[in-house]
Design a protein around this motif. Structure first.
Motif, PDB file in Angstrom:
ATOM      1  N   LYS A   1     -56.334  22.704 -12.636  1.00 59.72           N
ATOM      2  CA  LYS A   1     -56.478  23.034 -11.210  1.00 59.72           C
ATOM      3  C   LYS A   1     -56.877  21.826 -10.385  1.00 59.72           C
ATOM      4  CE  LYS A   1     -57.917  27.765 -10.217  1.00 59.72           C
ATOM      5  NZ  LYS A   1     -59.075  28.663 -10.037  1.00 59.72           N
TER       6      LYS A   1
ATOM      7  N   LEU B   1     -51.525  17.774  -4.975  1.00 59.31           N
ATOM      8  CA  LEU B   1     -50.089  17.604  -5.191  1.00 59.31           C
ATOM      9  C   LEU B   1     -49.337  18.756  -4.558  1.00 59.31           C
ATOM     10  CD1 LEU B   1     -49.913  16.461  -8.929  1.00 59.31           C
ATOM     11  CD2 LEU B   1     -49.496  15.056  -6.897  1.00 59.31           C
ATOM     12  N   ASP B   2     -48.084  18.507  -4.259  1.00 61.61           N
ATOM     13  CA  ASP B   2     -47.210  19.541  -3.742  1.00 61.61           C
ATOM     14  C   ASP B   2     -46.607  20.284  -4.937  1.00 61.61           C
ATOM     15  OD1 ASP B   2     -45.339  19.991  -1.025  1.00 61.61           O
ATOM     16  OD2 ASP B   2     -44.366  20.471  -2.919  1.00 61.61           O
ATOM     17  N   PRO B   3     -46.424  21.608  -4.830  1.00 59.76           N
ATOM     18  CA  PRO B   3     -45.851  22.331  -5.982  1.00 59.76           C
ATOM     19  C   PRO B   3     -44.509  21.766  -6.432  1.00 59.76           C
ATOM     20  CG  PRO B   3     -46.626  23.887  -4.330  1.00 59.76           C
ATOM     21  CD  PRO B   3     -46.760  22.511  -3.730  1.00 59.76           C
ATOM     22  N   ARG B   4     -43.820  21.063  -5.572  1.00 66.22           N
ATOM     23  CA  ARG B   4     -42.543  20.480  -5.976  1.00 66.22           C
ATOM     24  C   ARG B   4     -42.709  19.273  -6.899  1.00 66.22           C
ATOM     25  NH1 ARG B   4     -40.041  20.991  -0.010  1.00 66.22           N
ATOM     26  NH2 ARG B   4     -42.229  20.578   0.383  1.00 66.22           N
TER      27      ARG B   4
ATOM     28  N   TYR C   1     -44.776  18.931  -9.622  1.00 63.18           N
ATOM     29  CA  TYR C   1     -45.196  19.103 -11.020  1.00 63.18           C
ATOM     30  C   TYR C   1     -44.736  20.460 -11.551  1.00 63.18           C
ATOM     31  CZ  TYR C   1     -48.689  22.034  -8.786  1.00 63.18           C
ATOM     32  OH  TYR C   1     -49.279  23.009  -8.051  1.00 63.18           O
ATOM     33  N   GLN C   2     -44.746  20.576 -12.870  1.00 62.89           N
ATOM     34  CA  GLN C   2     -44.547  21.852 -13.550  1.00 62.89           C
ATOM     35  C   GLN C   2     -45.739  22.062 -14.475  1.00 62.89           C
ATOM     36  OE1 GLN C   2     -42.314  24.302 -13.473  1.00 62.89           O
ATOM     37  NE2 GLN C   2     -41.057  23.331 -11.901  1.00 62.89           N
ATOM     38  N   ILE C   3     -46.243  23.304 -14.483  1.00 66.39           N
ATOM     39  CA  ILE C   3     -47.279  23.638 -15.473  1.00 66.39           C
ATOM     40  C   ILE C   3     -46.638  24.525 -16.534  1.00 66.39           C
ATOM     41  CG2 ILE C   3     -49.466  24.826 -15.895  1.00 66.39           C
ATOM     42  CD1 ILE C   3     -50.254  24.268 -13.037  1.00 66.39           C
TER      43      ILE C   3
ATOM     44  N   SER D   1     -47.598  26.909 -19.610  1.00 69.72           N
ATOM     45  CA  SER D   1     -48.648  27.562 -20.398  1.00 69.72           C
ATOM     46  C   SER D   1     -48.032  28.013 -21.711  1.00 69.72           C
ATOM     47  CB  SER D   1     -49.193  28.779 -19.655  1.00 69.72           C
ATOM     48  OG  SER D   1     -49.861  28.367 -18.500  1.00 69.72           O
TER      49      SER D   1
ATOM     50  N   ASP E   1     -50.606  23.314 -20.782  1.00 71.65           N
ATOM     51  CA  ASP E   1     -51.831  24.029 -21.094  1.00 71.65           C
ATOM     52  C   ASP E   1     -51.604  24.602 -22.499  1.00 71.65           C
ATOM     53  OD1 ASP E   1     -53.914  25.813 -21.346  1.00 71.65           O
ATOM     54  OD2 ASP E   1     -53.686  26.689 -19.338  1.00 71.65           O
TER      55      ASP E   1
ATOM     56  N   SER F   1     -46.042  24.771   1.053  1.00 72.73           N
ATOM     57  CA  SER F   1     -46.675  24.172  -0.137  1.00 72.73           C
ATOM     58  C   SER F   1     -48.130  24.571  -0.247  1.00 72.73           C
ATOM     59  CB  SER F   1     -46.630  22.647  -0.061  1.00 72.73           C
ATOM     60  OG  SER F   1     -45.320  22.202  -0.039  1.00 72.73           O
TER      61      SER F   1
ATOM     62  N   LYS G   1     -49.961  26.626  -3.154  1.00 76.53           N
ATOM     63  CA  LYS G   1     -51.095  26.057  -3.888  1.00 76.53           C
ATOM     64  C   LYS G   1     -52.297  26.989  -3.863  1.00 76.53           C
ATOM     65  CE  LYS G   1     -52.158  21.814  -2.820  1.00 76.53           C
ATOM     66  NZ  LYS G   1     -52.073  20.588  -1.969  1.00 76.53           N
TER      67      LYS G   1
ATOM     68  N   ARG H   1     -51.759  29.856  -6.112  1.00 75.08           N
ATOM     69  CA  ARG H   1     -51.960  29.478  -7.507  1.00 75.08           C
ATOM     70  C   ARG H   1     -53.435  29.460  -7.877  1.00 75.08           C
ATOM     71  NH1 ARG H   1     -47.713  24.802  -9.227  1.00 75.08           N
ATOM     72  NH2 ARG H   1     -46.746  25.912 -10.936  1.00 75.08           N
ATOM     73  N   GLU H   2     -54.274  29.198  -6.905  1.00 75.53           N
ATOM     74  CA  GLU H   2     -55.709  29.217  -7.206  1.00 75.53           C
ATOM     75  C   GLU H   2     -56.274  30.622  -7.269  1.00 75.53           C
ATOM     76  OE1 GLU H   2     -58.145  26.393  -5.139  1.00 75.53           O
ATOM     77  OE2 GLU H   2     -56.627  24.813  -5.325  1.00 75.53           O
TER      78      GLU H   2
ATOM     79  N   PRO I   1     -52.882  31.401 -12.934  1.00 73.29           N
ATOM     80  CA  PRO I   1     -51.686  30.556 -12.797  1.00 73.29           C
ATOM     81  C   PRO I   1     -50.797  30.592 -14.035  1.00 73.29           C
ATOM     82  CG  PRO I   1     -53.647  29.206 -13.120  1.00 73.29           C
ATOM     83  CD  PRO I   1     -54.124  30.623 -12.954  1.00 73.29           C
ATOM     84  N   ARG I   2     -51.347  31.051 -15.160  1.00 72.74           N
ATOM     85  CA  ARG I   2     -50.511  31.104 -16.370  1.00 72.74           C
ATOM     86  C   ARG I   2     -49.425  32.165 -16.257  1.00 72.74           C
ATOM     87  NH1 ARG I   2     -54.977  31.999 -20.737  1.00 72.74           N
ATOM     88  NH2 ARG I   2     -55.556  33.464 -19.095  1.00 72.74           N
TER      89      ARG I   2
ATOM     90  N   VAL J   1     -43.636  28.773 -10.893  1.00 71.30           N
ATOM     91  CA  VAL J   1     -43.157  28.239  -9.623  1.00 71.30           C
ATOM     92  C   VAL J   1     -42.032  27.260  -9.903  1.00 71.30           C
ATOM     93  CG1 VAL J   1     -43.729  26.840  -7.607  1.00 71.30           C
ATOM     94  CG2 VAL J   1     -45.409  28.462  -8.501  1.00 71.30           C
ATOM     95  N   LYS J   2     -40.896  27.464  -9.267  1.00 70.67           N
ATOM     96  CA  LYS J   2     -39.792  26.531  -9.391  1.00 70.67           C
ATOM     97  C   LYS J   2     -39.509  25.988  -8.006  1.00 70.67           C
ATOM     98  CE  LYS J   2     -36.174  24.382 -10.880  1.00 70.67           C
ATOM     99  NZ  LYS J   2     -36.372  23.144 -11.659  1.00 70.67           N
ATOM    100  N   ALA J   3     -39.608  24.686  -7.865  1.00 66.65           N
ATOM    101  CA  ALA J   3     -39.446  24.081  -6.550  1.00 66.65           C
ATOM    102  C   ALA J   3     -38.507  22.895  -6.646  1.00 66.65           C
ATOM    103  CB  ALA J   3     -40.810  23.628  -6.031  1.00 66.65           C
TER     104      ALA J   3
ATOM    105  N   PHE K   1     -34.024  30.711 -13.788  1.00 66.46           N
ATOM    106  CA  PHE K   1     -35.274  31.041 -13.109  1.00 66.46           C
ATOM    107  C   PHE K   1     -35.322  32.470 -12.579  1.00 66.46           C
ATOM    108  CE2 PHE K   1     -34.193  26.555 -12.723  1.00 66.46           C
ATOM    109  CZ  PHE K   1     -35.149  26.067 -13.612  1.00 66.46           C
TER     110      PHE K   1
ATOM    111  N   PHE L   1     -39.383  28.232  -4.611  1.00 70.55           N
ATOM    112  CA  PHE L   1     -39.658  27.462  -3.400  1.00 70.55           C
ATOM    113  C   PHE L   1     -38.439  26.542  -3.281  1.00 70.55           C
ATOM    114  CE2 PHE L   1     -42.859  24.018  -1.795  1.00 70.55           C
ATOM    115  CZ  PHE L   1     -42.301  24.095  -0.541  1.00 70.55           C
TER     116      PHE L   1
END
Lengths: 483, 483
Positions: free
Chosen positions: A303, A309-312, A314-316, A318, A349, B52, B56, B59-60, B64-65, B69-71, B90, B101
């Motif tokens: 977190k 960062l902008d969601p565009r 990165y990728q997380i 899990s 993660d 964005s 974000k 996501r908080e 988030p798991r 999100v695909k951007a 997706f 996004f």
């Protein structure tokens, strides 16, 4: 060996066809058993040597429903891209037989000849080594690989070239352009010789088929496929000289520094912003991965890393137990699949280290499998870091008491209640086994390119600050001496 | 509705977070049950309206798991490409929640503004209609879709633009070029107005969020997601006015013409070559599909079609029961996935018609599901044919006696023995039900763009010649009057 003068009888081809079909079904039926395996066939060769024709003939002899053929014009090999990325969807699952007409070697060959980037002798050799490692990995994980090169003399190549209306024949090739694919040059003796000398640098372990006689060529090709289908499963590589390691001191008793909330907040905000900037403008792909006992603080750390960062960007990912279709492929496949898109920042993660942690501790795989995995993972990460990625790995270390406190806190916090399951309690019972597995993992997979960072995490604030600082340091350190 | 003056308390956001997490887990737990569903969230909006930031913040608040999100930056929409192609991986599976996004609408918006091809008013309207159909299909197949537009006044847009170092902010965007994405133009009132007038042509069924106040915006966005998560599953669309059709005469008693082997061989070779030429140089994508009772000759026909093609020119898809991960998605998804690569010739040995054949006859789905599928399939094929694909469908018709003969022949032919299974015999027992299903299918899915061709196949030679001729005719006929 068959000589050119020999004739192939109708009876022989009928028998060959029957044998192929029988072997295909035998392969198919291994799926879901202990003997499960797949077959990957890489095909390359001189133009006009008859690759297409041999594949077509093969398709007529086998049961075509159980032979997948993937054929494409070459992909560009560059230092920024991983050679296996375009092929991830075409790695066969257990029970499958996949033919790649066009593959990482032919990509390398075409890129050497026509590519936008110069490929040095040394880079070429390194690519080949990586490709060999990749194939060794597949073999060790029940995907047999055979490689077949169709060869042809220059004289016959030129004779066949004359028979063809090239412009027309190539019109349909997707994304075709003469500039990329200068077919007319095949008349050129120098080009022919160049191709031969380049391909000889990788075909020493290939089956070479002479394309001169069409019938013999097709027959020999199909026989090689049959031999591969019928080959008994290879012995797995010897296990490595594994020795259980002492429990890592920071795992047994994580350092107990403590950070005041106010100081934390101040440092955090500054670091979050600095890190976002550093990650955003780093030209490399960044792979961050987090391992640690349940409730060690992986999610909380992530977190903070993505805060600005902008969601565009990165990728997380899990990571939990693989799905069924993933279990029918080599273990690392599902991670290749996630890294296929070449996106700039990938955060894991939990990760591929599940192999040597949960899969080992829960006895989901043999000792041999997890011990071999240390090597396999090291090579995979080496491969990533050779291609403009930086791999940063964290083990978040908490004490058994601290975990209990956090579990109880989760049970009592409505938003966190969902994060705790029976499995967490079961894992906790195997605390010592996980510590052993983690200690071994740290020992065997902390490499020059991808070292582990063990973070004492009994105090969340301290841990988060240290994680952000560590990433910043790694980015800066490696930024100073670009490869 | 919340007004701008209202303050959001910490308690409110805590409750919202808790509700979101609870709803996420409820969704996740539907997986594998009768109530299984997924949620797809499409997000678009004016630059600087805070998409964005809202994502974000979401996501908080959520776990988030369980929020994917695909951007991406926009994909070019062209008449040659299907708008859904980039998004196939997706589309959420059951139990999943996916946020796109950047999505097909924002692709259309960006392509209208900056695209290489002009998009006419009429084409625009058609794209929107196709997109709506696509979403209706998802909804009817347990994937809820919500669409959220972030709006902002020109004045505030310009104010926020001034605060930003654009060149730097965009440096990291993949494949970024100023030419494609002229951000500096956002200062331009005309561009702002253009965007607004274009987006108003598709946002009438979107949730509009005002981006003026950051906190309210984030809160409202999250609340809309929560509402979507908590919404009870929608009622399925009414079933169509289905009426069982009379058994198609050619299915009951296939015409029994007979072709001499010698004449067959002569015609065949000529047709095979003609067809290969025609398919190779046809600028469209070609989708061929084959249905028919077991042993009707589908595989044999396909062999002849590809006789003079290069393996690089086509893909054969042999369709059997879906795998587990495919069953967790809308039925057509696995076919979208196969057509994702935009390759020139795709041949289906069995197809999406399994829905109204085997799945209907074996009672694997409800009456409502297979009856609705006629519409869904028609729309899917219409969508294909609107985008430079020609869809050619064959039903190979044999008599029950002929099937028996072929089954017995397979049992007695070593190369064919493998092709016959217990399932074939079980299907045979349901002959009449399959005839009914096929007759209904022919009635409800023979459309102007994708008519069925029923081929009397008791004589294999006649059938193959007729199939090759039919494809040639279709290619020529449609070639003469390009759309």
């Amino acid at each position: 060996m068959m000589t050119k003068r020999q004739q192939i009888t109708k009876k022989q081809t009928e028998q060959l066809s029957l044998d192929l079909i029988e072997a295909q079904y035998a392969l198919k039926n291994t799926r879901g058993t202990d003997q499960a395996r797949g077959l990957l066939i890489l095909v390359g060769g001189i133009e006009f040597a008859g690759k297409s024709e041999a594949i077509k003939q093969l398709r007529e002899w086998v049961d075509p429903r159980h032979l997948y053929v993937k054929a494409d014009i070459p992909n560009q090999i560059t230092s920024k891209k991983l050679f296996w990325q375009p092929y991830v969807p075409f790695i066969p699952a257990h029970g499958q037989m996949m033919l790649l007409f066009g593959n990482w070697y032919t990509d390398l060959l075409a890129s050497s000849l026509y590519g936008e980037e110069q490929i040095s002798e040394q880079d070429f050799a390194e690519y080949i080594e990586q490709m060999h490692h990749f194939e060794q990995y597949l073999q060790a994980n029940d995907i047999d690989v055979i490689k077949i090169w169709f060869d042809l003399s220059l004289a016959t190549t030129q004779k066949r070239l004359e028979r063809l209306d090239l412009a027309k024949a190539l019109q349909r090739v997707p994304n075709f352009s003469w500039a990329k694919f200068p077919v007319s040059n095949w008349r050129n003796k120098k080009l022919y010789n160049d191709i031969q000398s380049i391909r000889k640098r990788f075909t020493s372990d290939w089956i070479i088929i002479d394309g001169e006689d069409e019938k013999l060529r097709n027959y020999q090709f199909a026989q090689e496929i049959l031999a591969a289908l019928k080959k008994p499963p290879q012995l797995k590589p010897q296990k490595i000289a594994y020795q259980a390691q002492d429990i890592h001191p920071q795992l047994n008793a994580p350092a107990s520094t403590y950070l005041e909330k106010k100081a934390y907040k101040q440092q955090l905000k500054k670091l979050e912003k600095q890190l976002a900037e550093a990650m955003r403008y780093d030209p490399r792909n960044i792979v961050l991965l987090f391992e640690g006992m349940d409730a060690a603080g992986k999610g909380g750390a992530i977190k903070r890393i993505i805060k600005y960062l902008d969601p565009r960007e990165y990728q997380i990912h899990s990571i939990s137990a693989p799905e069924r279709h993933e279990r029918q492929r080599p273990y690392l496949w599902r991670f290749w699949d996630k890294l296929r898109d070449d996106s700039a920042i990938n955060i894991f993660d939990r990760s591929w280290y599940g192999r040597v942690l949960v899969e080992r501790v829960e006895h989901l795989i043999s000792d041999q499998d997890w011990q071999r995995a240390y090597h396999e993972i090291n090579r995979f990460e080496h491969n990533l870091s050779q291609h403009s990625a930086i791999v940063i790995k964290f083990w978040l270390s908490i004490s058994k008491d601290e975990q209990l406190k956090r579990f109880e806190n989760r049970l009592n916090t409505p938003q966190k209640y969902f994060k705790i399951t029976d499995e967490d309690w079961r894992n906790r019972e195997k605390w010592d086994q996980y510590l052993q597995a983690a200690s071994d993992m740290l020992h065997y997979t902390s490499t020059e390119h991808a070292p582990w960072h063990v973070i004492a995490s009994n105090d969340k604030y301290t841990a988060r600050i240290q994680i952000l600082q560590t990433i910043l340091e790694r980015l800066n350190a490696e930024g100073e001496c670009p490869k």
